[in-house]
Write a protein that holds these residues in place. Structure first.
Motif, mmCIF file in Angstrom:
data_model
loop_
_atom_site.group_PDB
_atom_site.id
_atom_site.type_symbol
_atom_site.label_atom_id
_atom_site.label_comp_id
_atom_site.label_asym_id
_atom_site.label_seq_id
_atom_site.Cartn_x
_atom_site.Cartn_y
_atom_site.Cartn_z
ATOM 1 N N ALA A 1008 5.566 17.659 -0.411
ATOM 2 C CA ALA A 1008 4.265 18.310 -0.545
ATOM 3 C C ALA A 1008 3.269 17.438 -1.275
ATOM 4 C CB ALA A 1008 4.429 19.640 -1.291
ATOM 5 N N GLY A 1009 3.682 16.249 -1.693
ATOM 6 C CA GLY A 1009 2.805 15.359 -2.427
ATOM 7 C C GLY A 1009 1.846 14.624 -1.524
ATOM 8 N N PRO A 1010 1.055 13.718 -2.106
ATOM 9 C CA PRO A 1010 0.070 12.974 -1.303
ATOM 10 C C PRO A 1010 0.739 12.014 -0.348
ATOM 11 C CG PRO A 1010 0.161 12.102 -3.543
ATOM 12 C CD PRO A 1010 1.008 13.339 -3.532
ATOM 13 N N ALA A 1011 0.090 11.773 0.774
ATOM 14 C CA ALA A 1011 0.649 10.861 1.773
ATOM 15 C C ALA A 1011 0.557 9.417 1.323
ATOM 16 C CB ALA A 1011 -0.085 11.036 3.097
ATOM 17 N N ILE A 1012 -0.464 9.094 0.540
ATOM 18 C CA ILE A 1012 -0.681 7.718 0.135
ATOM 19 C C ILE A 1012 -0.315 7.576 -1.330
ATOM 20 C CG2 ILE A 1012 -2.400 5.872 -0.034
ATOM 21 C CD1 ILE A 1012 -4.024 7.334 2.069
ATOM 22 N N MET A 1013 0.734 6.826 -1.619
ATOM 23 C CA MET A 1013 1.159 6.539 -2.972
ATOM 24 C C MET A 1013 0.545 5.225 -3.448
ATOM 25 S SD MET A 1013 2.985 9.087 -3.751
ATOM 26 C CE MET A 1013 3.984 10.398 -3.044
ATOM 27 N N PRO A 1014 0.459 5.018 -4.758
ATOM 28 C CA PRO A 1014 -0.079 3.743 -5.253
ATOM 29 C C PRO A 1014 0.657 2.525 -4.714
ATOM 30 C CG PRO A 1014 0.078 5.341 -7.036
ATOM 31 C CD PRO A 1014 0.751 5.964 -5.853
ATOM 32 N N SER A 1015 1.944 2.667 -4.458
ATOM 33 C CA SER A 1015 2.728 1.546 -3.938
ATOM 34 C C SER A 1015 2.619 1.403 -2.430
ATOM 35 C CB SER A 1015 4.194 1.728 -4.315
ATOM 36 O OG SER A 1015 4.712 2.897 -3.706
ATOM 37 N N GLY A 1016 2.016 2.383 -1.767
ATOM 38 C CA GLY A 1016 1.941 2.362 -0.311
ATOM 39 C C GLY A 1016 3.176 2.927 0.349
ATOM 40 N N GLU A 1017 4.184 3.351 -0.407
ATOM 41 C CA GLU A 1017 5.410 3.912 0.135
ATOM 42 C C GLU A 1017 5.393 5.421 -0.004
ATOM 43 O OE1 GLU A 1017 7.780 2.344 1.723
ATOM 44 O OE2 GLU A 1017 6.873 0.377 1.472
ATOM 45 N N GLU A 1019 8.170 9.165 0.555
ATOM 46 C CA GLU A 1019 9.563 9.555 0.583
ATOM 47 C C GLU A 1019 10.128 9.475 1.991
ATOM 48 O OE1 GLU A 1019 7.101 11.496 0.600
ATOM 49 O OE2 GLU A 1019 7.498 12.904 2.207
ATOM 50 N N SER A 1020 11.424 9.464 2.108
ATOM 51 C CA SER A 1020 12.057 9.429 3.425
ATOM 52 C C SER A 1020 11.819 10.739 4.146
ATOM 53 C CB SER A 1020 13.561 9.183 3.282
ATOM 54 O OG SER A 1020 13.792 7.923 2.688
ATOM 55 N N VAL A 1021 11.423 10.637 5.415
ATOM 56 C CA VAL A 1021 11.114 11.823 6.218
ATOM 57 C C VAL A 1021 11.720 11.661 7.587
ATOM 58 C CG1 VAL A 1021 8.958 12.262 5.004
ATOM 59 C CG2 VAL A 1021 8.957 10.812 7.005
ATOM 60 N N PRO A 1022 11.985 12.749 8.285
ATOM 61 C CA PRO A 1022 12.576 12.636 9.614
ATOM 62 C C PRO A 1022 11.522 12.500 10.699
ATOM 63 C CG PRO A 1022 12.527 14.922 8.961
ATOM 64 C CD PRO A 1022 11.954 14.137 7.805
ATOM 65 N N VAL A 1023 11.912 11.903 11.803
ATOM 66 C CA VAL A 1023 11.119 11.868 13.027
ATOM 67 C C VAL A 1023 11.817 12.751 14.043
ATOM 68 C CG1 VAL A 1023 10.305 10.458 14.915
ATOM 69 C CG2 VAL A 1023 10.173 9.603 12.597
ATOM 70 N N TRP A 1024 11.105 13.734 14.560
ATOM 71 C CA TRP A 1024 11.674 14.617 15.579
ATOM 72 C C TRP A 1024 11.204 14.158 16.944
ATOM 73 C CZ3 TRP A 1024 15.247 17.929 14.133
ATOM 74 C CH2 TRP A 1024 15.252 18.403 12.816
ATOM 75 N N ILE A 1109 15.983 10.059 10.216
ATOM 76 C CA ILE A 1109 15.333 9.909 8.922
ATOM 77 C C ILE A 1109 14.753 8.511 8.818
ATOM 78 C CG2 ILE A 1109 15.650 9.966 6.432
ATOM 79 C CD1 ILE A 1109 15.913 12.656 7.697
ATOM 80 N N TRP A 1110 13.476 8.441 8.498
ATOM 81 C CA TRP A 1110 12.803 7.153 8.349
ATOM 82 C C TRP A 1110 12.290 6.998 6.921
ATOM 83 C CZ3 TRP A 1110 9.453 5.420 13.115
ATOM 84 C CH2 TRP A 1110 10.317 5.244 14.219
ATOM 85 N N PRO A 1111 12.140 5.759 6.464
ATOM 86 C CA PRO A 1111 11.760 5.514 5.064
ATOM 87 C C PRO A 1111 10.253 5.582 4.844
ATOM 88 C CG PRO A 1111 12.161 3.436 6.135
ATOM 89 C CD PRO A 1111 12.453 4.493 7.156
ATOM 90 N N GLY A 1112 9.668 6.758 4.920
ATOM 91 C CA GLY A 1112 8.241 6.895 4.687
ATOM 92 C C GLY A 1112 7.647 8.006 5.513
ATOM 93 N N MET A 1113 6.511 8.506 5.086
ATOM 94 C CA MET A 1113 5.834 9.581 5.793
ATOM 95 C C MET A 1113 5.272 9.059 7.113
ATOM 96 S SD MET A 1113 2.778 12.035 4.398
ATOM 97 C CE MET A 1113 3.781 12.526 3.004
ATOM 98 N N VAL A 1114 5.567 9.758 8.191
ATOM 99 C CA VAL A 1114 5.122 9.346 9.526
ATOM 100 C C VAL A 1114 3.774 10.006 9.803
ATOM 101 C CG1 VAL A 1114 5.691 9.286 11.969
ATOM 102 C CG2 VAL A 1114 7.512 9.141 10.264
ATOM 103 N N ALA A 1127 5.503 4.159 16.210
ATOM 104 C CA ALA A 1127 5.545 5.147 15.135
ATOM 105 C C ALA A 1127 5.445 4.428 13.806
ATOM 106 C CB ALA A 1127 6.836 5.972 15.198
ATOM 107 N N SER A 1128 4.667 4.996 12.895
ATOM 108 C CA SER A 1128 4.494 4.411 11.572
ATOM 109 C C SER A 1128 5.334 5.159 10.561
ATOM 110 C CB SER A 1128 3.017 4.454 11.155
ATOM 111 O OG SER A 1128 2.632 5.781 10.864
ATOM 112 N N ALA A 1129 5.715 4.458 9.512
ATOM 113 C CA ALA A 1129 6.398 5.052 8.370
ATOM 114 C C ALA A 1129 5.877 4.338 7.136
ATOM 115 C CB ALA A 1129 7.907 4.918 8.492
ATOM 116 N N ALA A 1130 5.069 5.037 6.334
ATOM 117 C CA ALA A 1130 4.422 4.427 5.174
ATOM 118 C C ALA A 1130 3.575 3.245 5.632
ATOM 119 C CB ALA A 1130 5.457 4.044 4.125
ATOM 120 N N ASN A 1131 3.892 2.020 5.145
ATOM 121 C CA ASN A 1131 3.102 0.850 5.535
ATOM 122 C C ASN A 1131 3.799 0.015 6.599
ATOM 123 O OD1 ASN A 1131 5.127 -0.027 3.812
ATOM 124 N ND2 ASN A 1131 3.915 -1.757 3.065
ATOM 125 N N SER A 1132 4.753 0.589 7.314
ATOM 126 C CA SER A 1132 5.451 -0.091 8.407
ATOM 127 C C SER A 1132 5.245 0.686 9.696
ATOM 128 C CB SER A 1132 6.953 -0.204 8.118
ATOM 129 O OG SER A 1132 7.189 -0.900 6.911
#
Length: 1411
Positions: A1008-1017, A1019-1024, A1109-1114, A1127-1132
């Motif tokens: 439920a937190g912000p999509a953009i973190m100071p580090s650009g990363e 949390e891990s989230v799933p792709v359906w 599960i991918w390493p970052g918010m899609v 598909a994007s995940a954080a900064n990837s």
């Protein structure tokens, strides 16, 4: 406009990469010098401010909506429906607006301003603008601008908030923090509106003088209002007092009240009272009208009624708690809390009355803390006031309705009684969403504006507020999808609109909304004319509908059903009717080729008919001639013949009861054949009386009596205004010769009038529709016009004629002569000399087929339907020619139909069918509403199933807060849904085709937190990945479709309906989700509708196929090359594929990384564009053999990307979160030698002032299908078959803008026109903005020297004003020299004289296509 989802994102074929080189080459040629025109097709619907006043006239009740980038003047009619009068862009951003009321003590700057209120606006121009409504131009114009600060309005510059003295003597403006200014309004004629001004604190000082020393305004200014004195005691030496509510920076005290007095004589501002307290947060201070010193202070939990009559020693007289818990049945309707402020001494005996006067509400016995302001015997509530409005016209006991943050509406009444003041608080009057703004208007109506949802108009009846109509708002538009409308020849847009709990899916169409009521079978072949006829002039409704065919005429009764009553009416059925109408009460006339037939219908079809079994009929026949035209008016029939050309004036006289005779009064031989005849209906009393009451100036030409004139069109070609009286015969009053040429000087063919109408709105003018699709407006010269008050027959316009017979003029008598109907008289401009030469004011092309003009009522000021290739609504009150398309298919005939069941009906004849529709006055926007709940975030149109796929968040559901659902686009019904796990939120989705399957790729977030973190990363989230499979048709009434991953089961149920089989979907174990199943719109005023039939051979649903599960918010997904997806995940971001076309397996083939969070992904052929939260747009290429991603181009500036679309492999259009649109290109670079840093070129940019959250690519053509028009432009022939790539952008304010590519020649022509429009007084930005600076904000072009080849995107809203001007005004604009330093620098060479026709034709094409 049609948008292809596949084209806008990727190649549709696997072999697309082979075409990369050729596509790149062609794209380079077409986009190397991109030229665009931006035109708003749907203005923002967010209403931020709402005020009332007398803007059009001293007696008009007008409402102005402030919509941040535009202002709209509306009225609320007697039915509580909001009707738009005028809307105009302000070319800037409105910060605040208020009304400066007319004060009879002031001397008017102009006679036109006498008694009219003035609109005061603060904007990002840094100016205080005073606007007045111009009835002639039908829009607001600036009276003066006061420069307060530099453009942009930082928080320390004045330009945030307005306060206006109730007497109209003073205006105050503040900054967000630290500063304000006060202005006095001039009382002398001929001078500036603002007499004197003073800034606070003074510019050369930092503090204000108080009784005990000095202080300053250091903090946030929450609210302010003037404390008015008795109006009748005001003098020239009156010093205004301004109450300011301040939150001082760094102070322990939350609230601080300052009373500032402006000493006019000393030209200084003094603080006469100051108090601070740490109690509940105060939000607003509001003056009580007509109280001369009282004001309400709204705090969190309570309201205080303050007595400021002695500004040096104020006190609180009442406190009302705001704790709106449900009252018990036995509780009283009104709650009173009375607290008198005593003189209080603290423990040390030094606390004075002045120090405690504002918020001192302590118990007398509780004096241990002098700053304790709460009375614990009545504790503050938990609510606060978020908006309010005072009752208009209440001079004795003011009443206010306010909205609490809980969404409840209450009324406060201040009673000035002999024993003192009382404040009454009512029970809840209405419960809804919290209102952002309220406005109480005449008639007991209350306009309530709601944040991110439809507002509403309520009416106060019997102590409660009742819903009347909506105030439509489609904001914010978070996503959109443009598709073809299923059964009609235009497109529609599906938009995700609003926020939870009022999230909706909106269907947006262009043009004026109509509600379709009835459609017949296609059996009406060969219709040649349609008319509706009343039985009496005073009847409010039509009685008969007349349909004319090639060799037949049928008369239908108007009512619940249309019944054939031809025989009972008396019309001759075996002829083609040329015209018909009501010549006298109860007497109808039919004109056909052989003669004129007069009929009195039987009583069986109308109560006013003849009491017999058959109608009474009589006829008149011309001798050995055939009639070609005719028209019917009150006691007047005009017919014309061809070969030879004769014009007959016929009268009607009564012989006995129900028996009449038609007789000729005069006939003349014509030099030219007539093409049309129009007799003004004499139903003018209501219209003229309204004008008289409103002091609306009407100019009627000298010598013109509307009671005895008619208008004709000739084959000369020309239009003629003719008068007729039995004693003097016919006389030509005015002549307008039609002679039109194109841009190369060649005469335009087909200029014969097809229809002609006389209009009386402010002035008398003539409208003519030509057979070549053009529309003309003629006016009398100014020298020949006089005020209507000088016409002696002003009150004889109605009913002055009777059915008594008149003496027929003998053709051989001295009164008979053949008038020179087509002879011009250049010297006829003088008063009394006829004919007068009419001035051609405006020429527009609205199509290529003949233009028919059909008034919507009998009044001379009625709006008209101009019917050509398509139907247009022609607004007669507008200056020049103003027309908007009607959202209906092309038609051949149209007539208004007014009945009890359908008072605003219109009957169209299209495709051999009769279509009865109703003009919907409650819909200012042509928008259909499907309530979805939650917040709809994304929408896709699945063409194979003809379904919409919508992603929703913030659902009010215990099992989940987000889902993806399939929706029927015609009914809005939810057919199936896939629900995410609790705590999981959908972020993005797109459709990918894998083999024969359609796969929906969805990105989600578990945080439920912000999509953009100071580090650009993140949390891990799933792709359906959900697959939409084609299911077989179930013949049983109940079937269960299993969904994997413990997803809920669905029950498919077939509901049999007389018109077919309809499908509804129910959740097993839950209530059915029936969204708008029985209504096309879910607002309370919408009419019911049967469901929409689905395909009877298919059922589509969602089934889970894969998750990971991918390493970052899609946040972004999109298809790529027809067989992959990105598909994007954080900064990837990843290139993913389906091995062996198996949708149950996904393989990540390559990965690319950016420095910041990725916001968008889009692709075109092999090109990939990545938009992130800081570095803007990055171009990547994917090497399929090596499975490697390579960054090849970078954005030249930092930008937070909102959305991006690739036009081709070299060009991207990007929107950012600062409100700008930019076109970036790499067409001039060689990729092999490109640097990966800052090497994209800014082709053009445009500051919208609004954030475009969704942009789509589509095909658009603004070329009209006629060679005659195309020859008007040198480059048109080269582009006749060209479909240009355009971009549509939807914004948070609910606006839709289309960016249209234009040729270089068109761009340079329009750029030169725009450079003149932005400085001409009639078209310059009304808030005083520098247009060039405005559209260049937040862009590279606006902050640095323009790059070579960089162009600005043309402002279509500015250019559209050119079409609103008359021909003379257009020529004056184009003749304006460009020597002013404020004009923009033209990219073209020294320009040649600009041809007006060339500009008009080009802008007409754009206007035609956008509508």
């Amino acid at each position: 406009m049609a948008v292809s989802e596949e084209e806008s994102s990727s190649s549709s074929t696997p072999g697309a990469a082979n075409n990369y080189s050729s596509s790149k080459q062609s794209a380079s040629n077409s986009n190397s010098a991109a030229c665009y025109l931006a035109k708003t097709v749907l203005t923002g619907s967010v209403v931020l401010q709402v005020v009332r006043g007398h803007f059009r006239s001293p007696a008009s009740s007008d409402v102005v909506f402030g919509k941040e980038t535009s202002i709209e003047l509306v009225i609320i009619d007697n039915d509580g429906i909001v009707q738009s009068i005028s809307e105009q862009p302000v070319f800037g951003t409105i910060k605040d607006l208020a009304v400066l009321p007319w004060n009879e003590r002031f001397q008017a700057q102009s006679q036109k301003l006498q008694g009219k209120d003035i609109l005061v606006i603060l904007s990002d121009s840094g100016k205080l603008s005073f606007l007045s409504f111009c009835n002639e131009m039908h829009r607001f114009f600036p009276l003066t601008h006061i420069q307060l600060s530099s453009p942009g309005n930082s928080r320390y510059q004045i330009g945030r908030m307005l306060a206006v003295d109730s007497s109209g003597c003073y205006v105050a403006a503040s900054a967000y923090e630290d500063k304000l200014a006060i202005f006095s309004i001039s009382m002398s004629a001929g001078g500036d509106i603002v007499d004197t001004r003073i800034f606070c604190p003074p510019e050369n000082e930092g503090s204000l003088k108080t009784a005990s020393g000095f202080t300053n305004i250091s903090g946030t200014i929450w609210s302010m209002c003037f404390i008015s004195k008795d109006y009748y005691q005001l003098s020239e030496e009156h010093n205004p007092v301004l109450a300011v509510l301040l939150n001082r920076r760094g102070s322990f005290y939350r609230n601080e009240l300052l009373l500032l007095e402006w000493n006019i004589a000393e030209q200084a501002v003094h603080v006469i009272y100051q108090f601070a307290e740490a109690g509940p947060l105060a939000h607003h201070i509001v003056e009580v009208p007509n109280s001369h010193g009282f004001a309400f202070l709204f705090r969190a939990g309570d309201t205080l009624l303050m007595d400021f009559r002695d500004a040096h020693n104020p006190c609180c007289v009442y406190r009302t708690s705001l704790n709106f818990t449900p009252p018990l049945a036995e509780e009283q309707s009104f709650v009173e809390h009375t607290i008198r402020i005593p003189d209080i001494m603290d423990e040390e005996g030094i606390y004075s009355v002045a120090a405690s006067a504002l918020l001192e509400l302590s118990d007398i016995n509780k004096n241990d803390d002098p700053m304790n302001v709460d009375d614990y015997s009545s504790k503050p509530g938990s609510n606060y006031v978020c908006s309010w409005s005072w009752e208009p016209g209440n001079l004795n006991n003011p009443r206010m309705i306010f909205s609490a943050d809980s969404g409840e509406l209450y009324m406060i009444q201040v009673l000035f009684e002999s024993d003192g003041l009382r404040v009454n608080l009512s029970d809840c009057l209405y419960k809804g969403l919290p209102s952002k703004a309220l406005l109480w208007v005449e008639g007991g109506f209350l306009a309530a504006v709601v944040d991110m949802a439809d507002g509403m108009v309520l009416k106060l009846e019997e102590g409660l507020l009742q819903y009347r109509s909506p105030i439509q708002s489609v904001a914010p538009i978070l996503d959109m999808s443009v598709v073809d409308y299923p059964d009609e020849k235009h497109d529609q847009m599906f938009a995700c609109s609003g926020m939870a709990p009022e999230g909706t899916l909106r269907v947006i169409r262009s043009g004026i909304s109509v509600e379709k009521l009835l459609k017949t079978s296609p059996i009406y072949h060969g219709v040649t004319g349609t008319w509706t006829v009343k039985m009496k002039v005073s009847d409010p409704y039509h009685s008969f509908l007349v349909l004319s065919f090639v060799e037949e005429t049928r008369v239908l009764s108007v009512g619940v059903s249309f019944t054939d009553v031809t025989d009972s009416v008396g019309f001759q059925p075996d002829v083609c009717t040329l015209a018909c109408g009501l010549v006298a009460d109860g007497v109808l006339v039919q004109i056909h080729q052989c003669g004129v037939r007069l009929c009195v219908p039987v009583r069986a079809v109308h109560p006013e008919g003849v009491p017999s079994s058959s109608p009474v009929c009589t006829s008149w026949f011309p001798d050995s001639m055939t009639l070609s035209l005719g028209a019917v008016g009150r006691n007047l029939i005009v017919v014309a013949t061809s070969s030879p050309y004769f014009l007959f004036i016929l009268g009607v006289k009564s012989l006995s009861a129900y028996h009449y005779e038609v007789y000729p009064m005069q006939y003349v031989k014509l030099q030219n054949e007539l093409s049309c005849i129009s007799i003004p209906q004499k139903c003018l009393e209501h219209s003229l009386m309204n004008y008289a009451v409103n002091n609306h100036p009407m100019a009627i030409p000298a010598g013109v009596n509307i009671d005895n004139i008619f208008v004709i069109g000739t084959h000369k070609p020309s239009v003629e205004v003719v008068s007729f009286s039995p004693d003097k015969g016919m006389k030509i009053l005015a002549t307008g010769v039609i002679s039109l040429t194109n841009t190369v000087g060649t005469a335009i063919s087909g200029c014969v009038p097809q229809d002609v109408r006389l209009v009386l709105v402010d002035r008398l003018y003539v409208l003519s529709g030509l057979r070549n699709g053009m529309l003309l407006r003629f006016e009398w010269p100014v020298a020949s016009a006089i005020s209507s008050t000088e016409v002696s027959s002003h009150h004889k316009f109605v009913g002055s004629c009777s059915v008594d017979s008149h003496t027929s003029l003998n053709p051989t008598s001295p009164n008979y002569r053949v008038p020179p109907i087509f002879t011009s008289n250049p010297s006829g401009m003088a008063k009394g000399n006829f004919p007068v030469n009419l001035e051609l004011i405006a020429v527009r092309r609205i199509g290529i087929t003949p233009v028919f003009l059909v008034p919507l009522s009998d009044s001379l000021d009625a709006d008209m339907i101009a019917l050509s290739d398509r139907p247009w609504l022609l607004q007669t009150a507008r200056h020049s020619l103003s027309y908007t398309s009607i959202s209906f298919q092309p038609s051949t005939h149209v007539t208004p139909v007014c009945s009890i069941e359908c008072p605003r009906g219109v009957l169209f004849v299209a495709e051999n069918s009769l279509h009865l529709v109703e003009m919907v006055p409650s819909k200012r926007l042509n928008v259909q509403k499907f309530h979805l709940g939650g917040t709809p975030r994304k929408v896709l149109y699945h063409s194979e199933s003809s379904l919409l796929i919508v992603m929703r968040t913030e659902l009010d559901n215990e099992s989940c807060s987000s889902d993806v659902c399939c929706i029927d686009p015609l009914s809005g019904s939810v057919l199936s849904s896939f629900k995410f796990d609790p705590g999981e939120t959908g972020k993005c989705m797109d459709v990918v085709k894998v083999g024969d399957e359609h796969v929906l790729v969805i990105g989600t977030s578990l945080s439920a937190g912000p999509a953009i973190m100071p580090s650009g990363e993140a949390e891990s989230v799933p792709v359906w990945i959900l697959t939409a499979l084609r299911a077989v048709w179930w013949f049983s009434a109940l079937n269960i479709c299993e969904i994997q991953r413990a997803a809920p089961s669905y029950v498919q149920r077939l509901v049999h309906h007389p018109k077919g089989v309809y499908l509804s979907v129910m959740l097993a174990g839950y209530a059915a989700e029936q969204l708008s199943n029985s209504s096309l719109c879910s607002s309370p005023d919408d009419n019911s509708s049967d469901g929409i039939k689905l395909e009877e051979t298919e059922i589509w649903h969602l089934r889970l196929a894969y998750s990971s599960i991918w390493p970052g918010m899609v946040l972004a997904v999109c298809p790529y090359l027809g067989r992959y997806f990105l598909a994007s995940a954080a900064n990837s971001f990843y290139v993913c594929g389906f091995p062996n076309d198996n949708s149950h397996r996904v393989r990540r083939l390559a990965v690319g990384r950016t420095r910041c969070m990725i916001m968008t992904l889009t692709a075109y052929f092999t090109r990939i564009a990545v938009g992130d939260c800081r570095d803007g747009v990055l171009f990547y290429s994917y090497h399929e053999d090596a499975r490697k991603l390579e960054q090849v181009y970078c954005d030249p500036v930092q930008r937070l990307v909102a959305d991006c679309v690739l036009m081709d492999v070299n060009t991207a259009v990007v929107s950012d979160r600062m409100g700008s649109i930019a076109v970036l290109s790499c067409a001039n670079h060689l990729e092999d030698h490109a640097s990966p840093e800052r090497n994209l070129t800014l082709s053009c940019s445009y500051y919208m002032g609004d954030i475009a959250m969704s942009i789509k690519k589509g095909s658009f053509s603004y070329k009209l299908p006629t060679d005659d028009i195309l020859r008007d432009c040198d480059t048109a022939n080269d582009n006749i078959n060209l479909l240009c790539n355009s971009v549509m952008a939807s914004t948070l304010l609910g606006s839709i803008t289309i960016f249209i590519p234009v040729t270089r020649e068109e761009y340079e022509l329009l750029e030169a026109v725009q450079a003149r429009l932005v400085v001409h007084p009639l078209t310059a930005p009304i808030l005083g903005n520098d247009h060039n600076e405005l559209r260049s904000r937040k862009s590279l072009a606006g902050t640095r020297k323009r790059q070579a080849g960089t162009r600005k995107i043309l402002d279509g809203d500015m250019l559209a004003q050119f079409l609103e001007l008359t021909s003379m005004q257009q020529e004056a604009v184009l003749a304006l020299p460009l020597s002013s330093p404020n004009t923009v620098m033209l990219s073209s060479k020294p320009s040649l004289p600009i041809n007006v026709n060339q500009v008009v034709r080009l802008l007409e094409r754009v206007h035609y296509a956008l509508n």
